[in-house]
Design a protein around this motif. Structure first.
Motif, PDB file in Angstrom:
ATOM      1  N   CYS A 165       6.311  12.149  -8.214  1.00  0.00           N
ATOM      2  CA  CYS A 165       6.491  12.176  -6.753  1.00  0.00           C
ATOM      3  C   CYS A 165       6.428  10.763  -6.188  1.00  0.00           C
ATOM      4  O   CYS A 165       7.238  10.380  -5.334  1.00  0.00           O
ATOM      5  N   LEU A 166       5.460   9.971  -6.668  1.00  0.00           N
ATOM      6  CA  LEU A 166       5.309   8.591  -6.192  1.00  0.00           C
ATOM      7  C   LEU A 166       6.534   7.748  -6.526  1.00  0.00           C
ATOM      8  O   LEU A 166       6.914   6.861  -5.762  1.00  0.00           O
ATOM      9  N   LEU A 167       7.163   8.043  -7.656  1.00  0.00           N
ATOM     10  CA  LEU A 167       8.344   7.296  -8.098  1.00  0.00           C
ATOM     11  C   LEU A 167       9.624   7.790  -7.423  1.00  0.00           C
ATOM     12  O   LEU A 167      10.687   7.182  -7.587  1.00  0.00           O
ATOM     13  N   GLY A 168       9.539   8.892  -6.694  1.00  0.00           N
ATOM     14  CA  GLY A 168      10.729   9.441  -6.054  1.00  0.00           C
ATOM     15  C   GLY A 168      11.605  10.225  -7.005  1.00  0.00           C
ATOM     16  O   GLY A 168      12.767  10.527  -6.677  1.00  0.00           O
ATOM     17  N   LEU A 169      11.075  10.590  -8.174  1.00  0.00           N
ATOM     18  CA  LEU A 169      11.857  11.335  -9.156  1.00  0.00           C
ATOM     19  C   LEU A 169      11.920  12.820  -8.817  1.00  0.00           C
ATOM     20  O   LEU A 169      12.873  13.503  -9.196  1.00  0.00           O
ATOM     21  N   ILE A 170      10.880  13.327  -8.156  1.00  0.00           N
ATOM     22  CA  ILE A 170      10.900  14.704  -7.672  1.00  0.00           C
ATOM     23  C   ILE A 170      10.463  14.725  -6.211  1.00  0.00           C
ATOM     24  O   ILE A 170       9.702  13.864  -5.768  1.00  0.00           O
ATOM     25  N   THR A 171      10.964  15.700  -5.482  1.00  0.00           N
ATOM     26  CA  THR A 171      10.696  15.794  -4.047  1.00  0.00           C
ATOM     27  C   THR A 171       9.513  16.719  -3.781  1.00  0.00           C
ATOM     28  O   THR A 171       9.502  17.857  -4.271  1.00  0.00           O
ATOM     29  N   PRO A 172       8.521  16.258  -3.031  1.00  0.00           N
ATOM     30  CA  PRO A 172       7.378  17.121  -2.703  1.00  0.00           C
ATOM     31  C   PRO A 172       7.820  18.366  -1.927  1.00  0.00           C
ATOM     32  O   PRO A 172       8.792  18.324  -1.171  1.00  0.00           O
ATOM     33  N   THR A 173       7.100  19.439  -2.110  1.00  0.00           N
ATOM     34  CA  THR A 173       7.358  20.662  -1.354  1.00  0.00           C
ATOM     35  C   THR A 173       6.904  20.487   0.087  1.00  0.00           C
ATOM     36  O   THR A 173       7.524  21.019   1.021  1.00  0.00           O
ATOM     37  N   TYR A 193       5.408   4.081   1.845  1.00  0.00           N
ATOM     38  CA  TYR A 193       5.363   2.801   1.133  1.00  0.00           C
ATOM     39  C   TYR A 193       5.338   1.702   2.185  1.00  0.00           C
ATOM     40  O   TYR A 193       6.337   1.463   2.868  1.00  0.00           O
ATOM     41  N   ASP A 194       4.165   1.078   2.331  1.00  0.00           N
ATOM     42  CA  ASP A 194       3.974   0.056   3.363  1.00  0.00           C
ATOM     43  C   ASP A 194       4.456   0.554   4.729  1.00  0.00           C
ATOM     44  O   ASP A 194       5.191  -0.133   5.442  1.00  0.00           O
ATOM     45  N   GLY A 195       4.050   1.778   5.047  1.00  0.00           N
ATOM     46  CA  GLY A 195       4.319   2.346   6.372  1.00  0.00           C
ATOM     47  C   GLY A 195       5.635   3.088   6.523  1.00  0.00           C
ATOM     48  O   GLY A 195       5.890   3.682   7.570  1.00  0.00           O
ATOM     49  N   MET A 213       0.837  -1.198   0.000  1.00  0.00           N
ATOM     50  CA  MET A 213       0.000   0.000   0.000  1.00  0.00           C
ATOM     51  C   MET A 213       0.874   1.251   0.000  1.00  0.00           C
ATOM     52  O   MET A 213       1.941   1.276   0.611  1.00  0.00           O
ATOM     53  N   ILE A 214       0.400   2.255  -0.716  1.00  0.00           N
ATOM     54  CA  ILE A 214       1.062   3.560  -0.712  1.00  0.00           C
ATOM     55  C   ILE A 214       0.094   4.572  -0.127  1.00  0.00           C
ATOM     56  O   ILE A 214      -1.052   4.673  -0.575  1.00  0.00           O
TER      57      ILE A 214
END
Length: 254
Positions: free
Chosen positions: A46-54, A60-62, A1-2
């Motif tokens: 963002c989900l892939l970790g390619l860019i960092t959220p502001t 990812y699984d907690g 889960m994400i």
């Protein structure tokens, strides 16, 4: 889960994602939909970790991505499979070599072990007979299946698909949809699909996230989407006369 919590992303002062809270469920096909400019691609990156959220977090699984060290981030990426919009296969490599590429990058398996794994996933997508061909020698639908085989060769926990049906005829698109859904359940993985294909939404949308102007406008599944009171979602999904008729039939059956 994400799990996504209060996700924001800005570029040069312009806010693209505006506080998204949602979950992508394990063992289900999770679809991200929305008009162009809604923030789908930024969200996927963002989900892939390619860019960092502001601001905000992705778990990812907690485990929150921001709290992971470099080795833990690398381990997480090993558990991510990606099906790119254009396939992104290497033209100079055979089908088998393309599928083997992640194994060479992320594992220490012997050549024999890698070949065995490649044969298994190619057999799963019904392409064992084209393992020695090059991408240019097979059809677009076959290329997408090769991309899927490559994405699952490392037995990932998370599978991401960016417009997997792009450029495919309707019949082939349905086959790809069904294959992705079958693999999601067989491997019990968290699959996230960024799509414009309304056939996909209505066929395999087990968990649908609809973005509008960088915000989560609606979340549900294919069985209740036709009941939505969101005018923007209704206009997006049922924009064609065919889908309007589908919705009328569904509503009459209530």
């Amino acid at each position: 889960m994400i799990k996504v919590k209060n996700l924001h992303k800005s570029f040069s002062g312009e806010e693209i994602l505006k506080g998204i809270d949602t979950e992508f469920e394990k063992g289900k096909t999770n679809l991200i939909i929305g008009q162009s400019g809604a923030g789908k691609t930024v969200f996927l990156k963002c989900l892939l970790g390619l860019i960092t959220p502001t601001e905000g977090s992705i778990e990812y699984d907690g485990k929150a991505y921001a709290t992971l060290d470099k080795e833990e981030q690398r381990e997480l990426r090993k558990n991510m499979g990606m099906v790119f919009q254009g396939g992104a296969l290497f033209d100079s490599m055979t089908v088998a070599e393309n599928v083997m590429f992640p194994l060479k990058m992320f594992t220490k398996q012997t050549k024999s072990q890698r070949l065995d794994r490649v044969r298994k996933v190619l057999d799963r997508v019904d392409l064992l007979n084209v393992d020695k061909k090059f991408p240019s020698e097979i059809s677009g639908g076959m290329q997408k299946r090769v991309s899927i085989a490559r994405a699952i060769v490392n037995q990932p926990k998370y599978l991401f698909c960016d417009e997997p049906n792009s450029g495919l005829d309707p019949r082939t698109a349905i086959l790809i949809d069904n294959l992705i859904q079958e693999i999601t359940k067989e491997y019990d993985i968290t699959t996230v699909i960024n799509t414009h294909d309304m056939n996909s939404v209505l066929e395999i949308g087990e968990n649908i996230i609809f973005l509008k102007d960088g915000r989560l406008e609606w979340q549900g599944n294919k069985d209740i989407i036709y009941k939505t009171e969101s005018e923007s979602l209704s206009n997006f999904v049922y924009s064609s006369d065919l889908f309007k008729k589908v919705r009328e039939v569904q509503l009459k059956g209530i």
